[in-house]
Scaffold this active site. Structure first.
Site, mmCIF file in Angstrom:
data_model
loop_
_atom_site.group_PDB
_atom_site.id
_atom_site.type_symbol
_atom_site.label_atom_id
_atom_site.label_comp_id
_atom_site.label_asym_id
_atom_site.label_seq_id
_atom_site.Cartn_x
_atom_site.Cartn_y
_atom_site.Cartn_z
ATOM 1 N N GLY A 51 -0.502 55.027 101.600
ATOM 2 C CA GLY A 51 0.484 54.835 102.659
ATOM 3 C C GLY A 51 1.444 53.719 102.293
ATOM 4 O O GLY A 51 2.000 53.671 101.191
ATOM 5 N N GLY A 52 1.640 52.798 103.220
ATOM 6 C CA GLY A 52 2.606 51.716 103.034
ATOM 7 C C GLY A 52 2.322 50.839 101.834
ATOM 8 O O GLY A 52 3.231 50.192 101.308
ATOM 9 N N GLY A 109 22.164 62.116 68.638
ATOM 10 C CA GLY A 109 22.378 61.195 69.757
ATOM 11 C C GLY A 109 21.288 60.147 69.831
ATOM 12 O O GLY A 109 21.524 59.012 70.267
ATOM 13 N N ALA A 110 20.092 60.515 69.380
ATOM 14 C CA ALA A 110 18.978 59.571 69.444
ATOM 15 C C ALA A 110 19.250 58.352 68.545
ATOM 16 O O ALA A 110 18.791 57.250 68.829
ATOM 17 C CB ALA A 110 17.684 60.252 69.053
HETATM 18 C C1 HXC Z 1 -7.397 49.485 110.541
HETATM 19 C C2 HXC Z 1 -8.866 50.087 108.900
HETATM 20 C C3 HXC Z 1 -7.845 50.823 108.241
HETATM 21 C C4 HXC Z 1 -6.552 50.821 108.806
HETATM 22 C C5 HXC Z 1 -9.646 51.009 107.099
HETATM 23 N N1 HXC Z 1 -9.958 50.251 108.151
HETATM 24 N N2 HXC Z 1 -8.361 51.380 107.130
HETATM 25 N N3 HXC Z 1 -8.618 49.432 110.027
HETATM 26 N N4 HXC Z 1 -6.372 50.145 109.961
HETATM 27 N N5 HXC Z 1 -5.546 51.476 108.236
HETATM 28 C C6 HXC Z 1 -11.251 49.635 108.468
HETATM 29 C C7 HXC Z 1 -12.275 50.638 108.924
HETATM 30 O O1 HXC Z 1 -12.176 50.816 110.293
HETATM 31 C C8 HXC Z 1 -13.568 49.937 108.531
HETATM 32 O O2 HXC Z 1 -13.857 48.919 109.475
HETATM 33 C C9 HXC Z 1 -13.203 49.233 107.252
HETATM 34 O O3 HXC Z 1 -11.785 49.119 107.259
HETATM 35 C C10 HXC Z 1 -13.607 49.996 106.012
HETATM 36 O O4 HXC Z 1 -13.135 51.335 106.137
HETATM 37 P P1 HXC Z 1 -14.060 52.591 105.841
HETATM 38 O O5 HXC Z 1 -13.311 53.768 106.300
HETATM 39 O O6 HXC Z 1 -15.425 52.369 106.384
HETATM 40 O O7 HXC Z 1 -14.165 52.503 104.270
HETATM 41 P P2 HXC Z 1 -14.145 53.663 103.206
HETATM 42 O O8 HXC Z 1 -15.102 54.749 103.595
HETATM 43 O O9 HXC Z 1 -14.345 53.007 101.899
HETATM 44 O O10 HXC Z 1 -12.675 54.284 103.263
HETATM 45 C C11 HXC Z 1 -11.569 53.484 102.908
HETATM 46 C C12 HXC Z 1 -10.269 54.240 103.274
HETATM 47 C C13 HXC Z 1 -10.332 54.672 104.758
HETATM 48 C C14 HXC Z 1 -10.134 55.471 102.388
HETATM 49 C C15 HXC Z 1 -9.113 53.296 102.982
HETATM 50 O O11 HXC Z 1 -10.692 53.540 105.538
HETATM 51 C C16 HXC Z 1 -9.040 55.193 105.254
HETATM 52 O O12 HXC Z 1 -8.702 56.357 104.982
HETATM 53 N N6 HXC Z 1 -8.338 54.383 106.022
HETATM 54 C C17 HXC Z 1 -7.092 54.795 106.665
HETATM 55 C C18 HXC Z 1 -5.993 54.962 105.658
HETATM 56 C C19 HXC Z 1 -4.696 55.265 106.357
HETATM 57 O O13 HXC Z 1 -4.424 56.407 106.733
HETATM 58 N N7 HXC Z 1 -3.882 54.204 106.579
HETATM 59 C C20 HXC Z 1 -2.650 54.305 107.274
HETATM 60 C C21 HXC Z 1 -1.627 54.784 106.259
HETATM 61 S S1 HXC Z 1 -0.083 55.007 106.975
HETATM 62 P P3 HXC Z 1 -15.331 48.373 109.732
HETATM 63 O O14 HXC Z 1 -15.171 47.460 110.893
HETATM 64 O O15 HXC Z 1 -16.160 49.561 109.979
HETATM 65 O O16 HXC Z 1 -15.718 47.649 108.493
HETATM 66 C C22 HXC Z 1 0.762 53.739 106.423
HETATM 67 C C23 HXC Z 1 2.155 53.785 106.899
HETATM 68 C C24 HXC Z 1 2.944 52.618 106.427
HETATM 69 O O17 HXC Z 1 0.314 52.895 105.714
HETATM 70 C C25 HXC Z 1 4.276 53.085 105.965
HETATM 71 C C26 HXC Z 1 5.179 51.936 105.615
HETATM 72 C C27 HXC Z 1 6.323 52.415 104.791
#
Ligand code: HXC
Length: 510
Positions: free
Chosen positions: A169-170, A404-405
């Protein structure tokens, strides 16, 4: 009084715990280090000065008011790498998955601003789940603030991104706009949208590794400049890379003591180029024999292997090496090779790193794949990048420099300062076979005539002398003298200045 002092230590200890023992253990079980462990390996021992370890997020949505962890998922500060100042931010996956909140972003932008004030490099260590979902639009705003600073810092201080876990993502766009991106094999991946979204939108089924693992980005996409087997190896290599880089665009290259004599000759280079012009040889051998102590930091080693790019030193001072690689696709320039070398040349020029170019190129790669993929546009990136350079350019043609290269590869005409050729060089519009087929088409059926014409063409054009007679080549040098001649040229060019016309900015073929 003691109580007050103790309280400080307690708060620090709490911040250092990150997301707590269980999450730290989970991090270690995955073969990953914590943010602070990584910083300790990157920086000189005891040099790290942390900022903002007490910062907490300000969200109360979805029960977040009750979940505050000091530091808010990123460790920031500065320290030294072999005595030179470097700024760092390291995402802490144990705290809300390293996700970016408004305050997390503010910690990063503070470091970016300080790196700009101090004119020192900045390293970002990524291991995170993207935007903090509970922070909503404030997280998006935070990303924007980081991106804008990446762009303002581009070409002013070196920016390095190291991907040591998830990066989605971001989080992916900041690394893409920095100068270098590195990954750790098996534990890191980068993609704009993850496997679940891919499945929904395109019905493709892929794993995270297949979609954005280190092998994808170092071999297929070229998004990452290199990958290492562990956090430890990766961070030690980042220290090595930083040693090659200037602190900023005005500091000049770092100078390290070198015990390697700049007049050192290497007789083995006299036989590097095989007698048969179609036989490959390894251009990296030349780079390693020319660079101080054979120390070469290669970038994008596994991507577009038909061109080699990376840093070395001559006389203790950093140079960028660009070299066609006859071992892969005969060293031809294609889309990927042009993109790879163009970006490297632009980095070197932005940071005043002289460029040494070794040329053995049969031309641009023909074919519909290349033409449909905009070879014209991508090839011109390298031409543009070299033509734009104001840094010293020293070029050595070892064998082929066709068409050209020839012009593109830092020729005299586009700004090469000192252009040498080995006696084995062949500088021509094209190779003998193609040339004779075109200009002596009428003799096509007569093998003897064709053989005689080919010999005539080879004798006249497939040498360095047609170019040397015109001054396109400053001298024809013995291969064994290459290091010494380059060193002398670079020393003469140390004060090089180029005046370019004023403009807002150029319009590079991006
Ligand atoms: C808040 C988050 C989080 C997020 C993970 N966590 N991602 N909290 N916001 N984006 C937290 C989980 O709740 C969890 O908390 C801890 O981090 C670990 O995550 P897990 O899922 O248990 O770990 P894992 O199984 O290793 O998976 C990691 C992961 C997954 C693949 C990164 O967490 C995931 O898919 N997260 C979301 C990714 C996502 O879609 N992000 C938004 C993208 S959009 P606890 O308390 O249980 O430890 C974006 C837009 C921005 O970024 C654009 C700007 C240009």
């Amino acid at each position: 009084m003691k109580e007050i002092l103790d309280k400080l230590e307690q708060r620090r200890a709490k911040a250092r715990e990150g997301g707590g023992a269980a999450r730290v253990e989970a991090q270690h079980k995955r073969g990953k280090l914590t943010a602070r462990e990584r910083i300790d390996l990157l920086m000189d021992k005891g040099s790290f000065e942390e900022f903002d370890m007490f910062v907490e997020h300000r969200t109360s949505e979805f029960g977040m008011g009750a979940q505050k962890i000091p530091g808010d998922g990123v460790v920031t500060g500065w320290g030294t790498v072999n005595g030179r100042t470097v700024f760092v931010f390291a995402k802490d996956f144990t705290v809300f998955g390293g996700s970016l909140s408004e305050t997390h972003a503010q910690k990063i932008t503070k470091i970016q601003d300080m790196a700009m004030k101090a004119r020192a490099p900045i390293v970002g260590l990524f291991d995170a789940g993207g935007a903090r979902i509970q922070d909503g639009v404030a997280a998006l705003g935070g990303y924007g603030e980081v991106f804008k600073r990446n762009v303002i810092a581009s070409g002013v201080v070196p920016q390095i991104s190291v991907i040591m876990g998830p990066c989605a993502g971001g989080d992916v766009y900041s690394p893409a706009m920095t100068d270098f991106t590195f990954m750790v094999r098996d534990t890191s991946y980068m993609f704009v949208t993850g496997p679940d979204v891919v499945k929904t939108v395109t019905n493709e089924q892929v794993t995270s590794e297949e979609l954005g693992g280190a092998s994808v980005h170092t071999q297929k996409s070229g998004v990452a400049d290199g990958a290492y087997d562990s956090d430890l190896e990766c961070l030690l290599q980042m220290r090595r890379l930083i040693d090659f880089l200037p602190a900023n665009n005005e500091s000049g290259v770092p100078e390290w003591p070198s015990g390697d004599d700049i007049t050192r000759e290497d007789a083995s280079l006299d036989t590097l180029v095989p007698g048969n012009p179609n036989k490959p040889y390894d251009i990296k051998e030349l780079i390693l024999k020319v660079a101080d102590e054979g120390d070469f930091f290669e970038l994008l080693e596994a991507f577009a292997k038909n061109i080699v790019t990376g840093f070395g030193r001559i006389g203790g001072r950093t140079v960028g090496f660009v070299a066609n690689q006859p071992m892969v696709l005969a060293g031809v320039l294609d889309i990927d090779a042009s993109r790879k070398a163009a970006r490297f040349v632009r980095f070197c020029d932005a940071f005043n790193i002289p460029i040494v170019t070794f040329v053995d190129v049969p031309g641009f790669l023909p074919g519909t794949n290349q033409e449909y993929g905009a070879l014209i546009k991508h090839g011109s990136k390298l031409l543009f990048a070299y033509s734009q350079c104001s840094v010293p350019l020293v070029t050595v043609i070892t064998r082929k420099a066709f068409g050209g290269a020839y012009d593109v590869m830092a020729s005299k005409h586009i700004g090469g300062d000192v252009n040498y050729a080995w006696p084995t060089a062949q500088i021509a519009v094209m190779g003998a076979k193609g040339a004779v087929e075109i200009i002596f088409r009428a003799d096509a059926g007569d093998a003897d005539k064709i053989a005689a014409r080919t010999k005539e063409y080879e004798d006249r054009f497939l040498s360095p002398f047609a170019a040397a007679e015109r001054g396109y080549i400053d001298d024809v040098i013995l291969p064994r003298h290459t290091r010494a001649r380059i060193a002398k040229a670079l020393s003469m060019l140390r004060g090089k200045r180029v005046e370019l016309p004023g403009r807002k900015h150029d319009n590079m073929p991006v």
